[in-house]
Design an enzyme around this catalytic site. Structure first.
Site, PDB file in Angstrom:
ATOM      1  N   ASN A 178       9.666  23.589  30.460  1.00 52.39           N
ATOM      2  CA  ASN A 178      10.885  24.258  30.930  1.00 52.39           C
ATOM      3  C   ASN A 178      11.626  24.814  29.722  1.00 52.39           C
ATOM      4  O   ASN A 178      11.213  24.625  28.569  1.00 52.39           O
ATOM      5  CB  ASN A 178      11.758  23.298  31.727  1.00 52.39           C
ATOM      6  CG  ASN A 178      12.873  24.039  32.463  1.00 52.39           C
ATOM      7  OD1 ASN A 178      12.630  25.072  33.095  1.00 52.39           O
ATOM      8  ND2 ASN A 178      14.104  23.557  32.381  1.00 52.39           N
ATOM      9  N   LYS A 179      12.711  25.499  29.993  1.00 59.02           N
ATOM     10  CA  LYS A 179      13.460  26.212  28.947  1.00 59.02           C
ATOM     11  C   LYS A 179      13.684  25.356  27.709  1.00 59.02           C
ATOM     12  O   LYS A 179      14.034  24.177  27.824  1.00 59.02           O
ATOM     13  CB  LYS A 179      14.801  26.668  29.539  1.00 59.02           C
ATOM     14  CG  LYS A 179      15.712  27.439  28.614  1.00 59.02           C
ATOM     15  CD  LYS A 179      15.047  28.619  27.924  1.00 59.02           C
ATOM     16  CE  LYS A 179      14.430  29.596  28.899  1.00 59.02           C
ATOM     17  NZ  LYS A 179      13.524  30.550  28.229  1.00 59.02           N
ATOM     18  N   ARG A 221       4.520  37.208  30.976  1.00 59.42           N
ATOM     19  CA  ARG A 221       5.131  35.963  30.465  1.00 59.42           C
ATOM     20  C   ARG A 221       4.140  34.829  30.726  1.00 59.42           C
ATOM     21  O   ARG A 221       3.808  34.546  31.885  1.00 59.42           O
ATOM     22  CB  ARG A 221       6.483  35.711  31.132  1.00 59.42           C
ATOM     23  CG  ARG A 221       7.496  36.830  30.808  1.00 59.42           C
ATOM     24  CD  ARG A 221       8.909  36.407  31.060  1.00 59.42           C
ATOM     25  NE  ARG A 221       9.369  35.410  30.112  1.00 59.42           N
ATOM     26  CZ  ARG A 221      10.483  34.701  30.277  1.00 59.42           C
ATOM     27  NH1 ARG A 221      11.222  34.877  31.357  1.00 59.42           N
ATOM     28  NH2 ARG A 221      10.853  33.820  29.370  1.00 59.42           N
ATOM     29  N   ARG A 244      14.288  37.282  35.304  1.00 60.83           N
ATOM     30  CA  ARG A 244      13.688  36.112  34.671  1.00 60.83           C
ATOM     31  C   ARG A 244      13.824  34.959  35.639  1.00 60.83           C
ATOM     32  O   ARG A 244      14.435  35.088  36.686  1.00 60.83           O
ATOM     33  CB  ARG A 244      14.276  35.816  33.284  1.00 60.83           C
ATOM     34  CG  ARG A 244      15.668  36.203  32.990  1.00 60.83           C
ATOM     35  CD  ARG A 244      16.778  35.272  33.419  1.00 60.83           C
ATOM     36  NE  ARG A 244      16.443  33.891  33.506  1.00 60.83           N
ATOM     37  CZ  ARG A 244      16.828  33.085  34.472  1.00 60.83           C
ATOM     38  NH1 ARG A 244      17.566  33.539  35.473  1.00 60.83           N
ATOM     39  NH2 ARG A 244      16.510  31.826  34.475  1.00 60.83           N
ATOM     40  N   GLY A 245      13.227  33.807  35.231  1.00 59.84           N
ATOM     41  CA  GLY A 245      13.152  32.684  36.157  1.00 59.84           C
ATOM     42  C   GLY A 245      11.803  32.762  36.850  1.00 59.84           C
ATOM     43  O   GLY A 245      11.374  33.857  37.271  1.00 59.84           O
ATOM     44  N   ALA A 246      11.134  31.598  36.953  1.00 59.94           N
ATOM     45  CA  ALA A 246       9.745  31.595  37.416  1.00 59.94           C
ATOM     46  C   ALA A 246       9.552  32.306  38.765  1.00 59.94           C
ATOM     47  O   ALA A 246       8.618  33.094  38.942  1.00 59.94           O
ATOM     48  CB  ALA A 246       9.252  30.158  37.489  1.00 59.94           C
ATOM     49  N   ASP A 293       9.076  25.692  34.595  1.00 58.91           N
ATOM     50  CA  ASP A 293       8.179  26.854  34.633  1.00 58.91           C
ATOM     51  C   ASP A 293       6.755  26.449  34.952  1.00 58.91           C
ATOM     52  O   ASP A 293       5.992  27.224  35.529  1.00 58.91           O
ATOM     53  CB  ASP A 293       8.263  27.625  33.328  1.00 58.91           C
ATOM     54  CG  ASP A 293       9.561  28.393  33.309  1.00 58.91           C
ATOM     55  OD1 ASP A 293      10.605  27.784  33.015  1.00 58.91           O
ATOM     56  OD2 ASP A 293       9.542  29.578  33.664  1.00 58.91           O
ATOM     57  N   GLN A 349      21.299  31.942  29.505  1.00 55.60           N
ATOM     58  CA  GLN A 349      21.161  31.858  30.967  1.00 55.60           C
ATOM     59  C   GLN A 349      22.292  31.040  31.595  1.00 55.60           C
ATOM     60  O   GLN A 349      22.769  31.346  32.682  1.00 55.60           O
ATOM     61  CB  GLN A 349      19.817  31.207  31.346  1.00 55.60           C
ATOM     62  CG  GLN A 349      18.596  32.069  31.154  1.00 55.60           C
ATOM     63  CD  GLN A 349      17.977  31.867  29.796  1.00 55.60           C
ATOM     64  OE1 GLN A 349      18.639  31.513  28.822  1.00 55.60           O
ATOM     65  NE2 GLN A 349      16.684  32.115  29.686  1.00 55.60           N
TER      66      GLN A 349
HETATM   67  C1  RUB Z   1      13.749  30.079  33.187  1.00 57.32           C
HETATM   68  C2  RUB Z   1      13.610  28.627  33.307  1.00 57.32           C
HETATM   69  C3  RUB Z   1      13.871  28.031  34.655  1.00 57.32           C
HETATM   70  C4  RUB Z   1      12.611  28.034  35.475  1.00 57.32           C
HETATM   71  C5  RUB Z   1      12.906  27.629  36.914  1.00 57.32           C
HETATM   72  O1  RUB Z   1      13.350  30.574  31.941  1.00 57.32           O
HETATM   73  O2  RUB Z   1      13.258  27.923  32.389  1.00 57.32           O
HETATM   74  O3  RUB Z   1      14.319  26.718  34.547  1.00 57.32           O
HETATM   75  O4  RUB Z   1      12.032  29.291  35.438  1.00 57.32           O
HETATM   76  O5  RUB Z   1      12.379  28.538  37.804  1.00 57.32           O
HETATM   77  P1  RUB Z   1      13.547  32.133  31.631  1.00 57.32           P
HETATM   78  P2  RUB Z   1      12.489  28.341  39.403  1.00 57.32           P
HETATM   79  O6  RUB Z   1      14.993  32.434  31.777  1.00 57.32           O
HETATM   80  O7  RUB Z   1      13.056  32.274  30.212  1.00 57.32           O
HETATM   81  O8  RUB Z   1      12.694  32.888  32.603  1.00 57.32           O
HETATM   82  O9  RUB Z   1      13.920  28.413  39.741  1.00 57.32           O
HETATM   83  O10 RUB Z   1      11.710  29.448  39.971  1.00 57.32           O
HETATM   84  O11 RUB Z   1      11.887  27.038  39.653  1.00 57.32           O
END
Ligand code: RUB
Length: 358
Positions: free
Chosen positions: A259-260, A102, A65-67, A249, A208
Site C-alpha cells: 500500500n501507499k 502502474r 489514481r487509486g487501485a 494496492d 492524497q
Molecule cells: C493509492 C493507494 C490506495 C489503494 C486503495 O495509491 O495506495 O490505498 O489504491 O485502492 P495511489 P482501493 O494514489 O498512488 O494510486 O480503494 O481501490 O482499494
C-alpha cells in the site's frame, strides 16, 4: 432501479446518480469522462479521454489514481479501443499498454484479464465491442456491489466513539465512486448512527490525504482531522487512535500488504501500541499468484516530485531524491482484512483460498 436491473453503462450512470457518490470516471457518448484528481481540492473538473493513449497517459500522470479508479479507467480505455477497431489484436495491445501504466495495483491487471478472458471465450461470434461493453457493465456493477459489501463488513470493526486513522486515500474516487474501501466504511458507520472521527495523514509527496481524503470526507460530512506524515506515532502512542483502516494496492497470499508508502511505518507504530490495524480489500486486490510481499513490484516514480510541495520547490535541484510509491506491510501487523466476504483474520493463506474458492 436496483443494481441488479442495470444492463448498460448509461443505466449504470443513471443508477449511480441515485446514490450518494462522487464519480471518479464514467463513460458517456463514446468518451471517458475523468475527474482530474491533480486539480483537487480546489477545482473539480472532468476531462475527456478519447483513446487508449490518453487513458494510459492520465493514469501515468495520476490524473486518476487509486487501485479501483485506475482499473475502471483502463476498462473504459478497452471499450474505446474495441469500438474503434473491433479487433482482437488491437484489444490485446491496448490491454498491455494499460497494464504497464502502474505496476503495483492488482485490480488493474485483474480487470483487464477479465475482459480478455471474456473475449477469448465468447462462443457466439459477436463483435468484440459488444463483448467488451457487456463485460464492462458486469465488472462495474460487481465493483459497486463489492464496495457496498466491504463497507458493510468494515463497519462491524468500528465502534461508536472510535477515532480511526487512515493513510493515503482509498475512498470513493480511488474506487468507482460509492465509497471505495475506507470512505464506504465510514459512511456505513455514520448511517448506523455511530459517532466516529477520522484522522487522515497528508501523504507526501502527492498529498492524497491532504488534497483528496479530507476533501472527500468533508463532502460526506464525516469529521476529519488532517495531520502530517510524521505525526501518527504521537497519536498512536498517546492512545488517541482506536483503529487504523487503510486500503491496499495488492495483498499477497500470506497476507502481506502493498500500500501507499508510509503504511508500513504506521502499521509498526500501531502494532507497538496494540492498536488494531485493518486493511480493506476485495478479490481483485488479492494476488493469488504471489506468495509474499517481497515479490510485489514496487513502482518507482519521478524523484523530482519529492523536491516539491505542490508548485513550491523545497530543496535544491541538485539534491538527490527517491520516490518509491508503495511499501510492504508484513502480515504479522495486520489484525484483519475487511472484505466483501466479511472480516478475514489469520491464517490468511488458508482463509483467502477457502473464502474465494481458489
Ligand atoms: C493509492 C493507494 C490506495 C489503494 C486503495 O495509491 O495506495 O490505498 O489504491 O485502492 P495511489 P482501493 O494514489 O498512488 O494510486 O480503494 O481501490 O482499494
Amino acid at each position: 432501479m436496483q443494481l441488479s436491473d442495470v444492463e448498460s453503462l448509461q443505466q449504470l450512470n443513471d443508477y449511480m446518480e441515485t446514490l450518494d457518490v462522487i464519480k471518479p470516471v464514467y463513460f458517456e457518448d463514446d468518451k471517458i469522462l475523468l475527474l482530474d484528481q491533480t486539480l483537487l481540492p480546489f477545482t473539480e473538473k472532468y476531462i475527456e479521454l478519447n483513446s487508449v493513449k490518453e487513458a494510459a497517459g492520465a493514469i501515468i500522470e495520476m490524473k486518476t489514481r487509486g487501485a479501483g479508479a485506475i482499473a475502471a479507467t483502463a476498462l473504459y480505455g478497452l471499450l474505446l479501443n474495441s469500438k474503434k477497431y473491433n479487433s482482437h489484436l488491437q484489444l490485446k495491445k491496448a490491454g498491455e499498454i494499460l497494464k504497464n501504466t502502474r505496476p503495483t495495483a492488482s485490480t488493474l491487471k485483474w480487470m483487464i484479464d477479465q475482459v480478455m478472458i471474456a473475449v477469448d471465450n465468447d462462443q457466439d461470434d459477436r463483435d468484440i465491442f459488444e463483448i467488451v461493453e457487456e463485460k464492462c457493465v458486469e465488472l462495474m456493477k460487481d465493483k459497486l456491489d463489492t464496495a457496498m459489501k466491504v463497507a458493510h463488513s468494515g463497519a462491524k470493526v468500528i465502534e461508536d466513539g472510535d477515532t480511526v486513522l487512515t493513510h493515503c486515500h482509498a475512498g470513493a474516487i480511488a474506487g468507482i465512486g460509492y465509497g471505495g474501501i475506507t470512505t464506504g466504511v465510514f459512511k456505513e458507520c455514520v448511517k448506523n448512527g455511530k459517532d466516529i472521527k477520522v484522522i487522515a495523514t497528508e501523504t507526501r509527496p502527492y498529498l492524497q490525504g491532504a488534497r483528496i481524503t479530507s476533501w472527500e470526507l468533508n463532502k460526506f460530512d464525516i469529521p476529519v482531522t488532517l495531520i502530517t506524515d510524521n505525526m501518527p506515532g504521537y497519536y498512536l502512542e498517546k492512545n488517541k487512535i482506536d483503529k487504523v483502516l487503510v486500503g491496499a494496492d495488492r495483498v499477497t497470499l500470506n497476507g502481506d500488504v502493498a500500500n501507499k508508502i508510509g503504511t508500513y511505518l504506521i502499521a509498526l507504530a500501531a502494532f507497538e501500541n496494540s492498536v488494531p490495524f485493518y486493511v480493506g480489500i476485495s478479490e481483485a486486490g488479492i494476488d493469488f499468484t504471489i506468495d509474499e510481499g517481497s515479490e510485489v513490484p514496487i513502482e518507482m516514480r519521478d524523484p523530482e516530485e519529492v523536491r516539491y510541495i505542490g508548485d513550491q520547490r523545497i530543496t535544491l535541484p541538485e539534491i538527490k531524491t527517491e520516490y518509491p510509491a508503495f511499501d510492504i506491510t508484513p502480515h504479522e501487523f495486520v489484525s484483519g482484512f475487511v472484505t466483501e466476504k466479511g472480516i478475514i483474520t489469520p491464517p490468511y493463506r488458508k482463509k483467502f483460498k477457502t473464502k474465494y474458492k481458489k
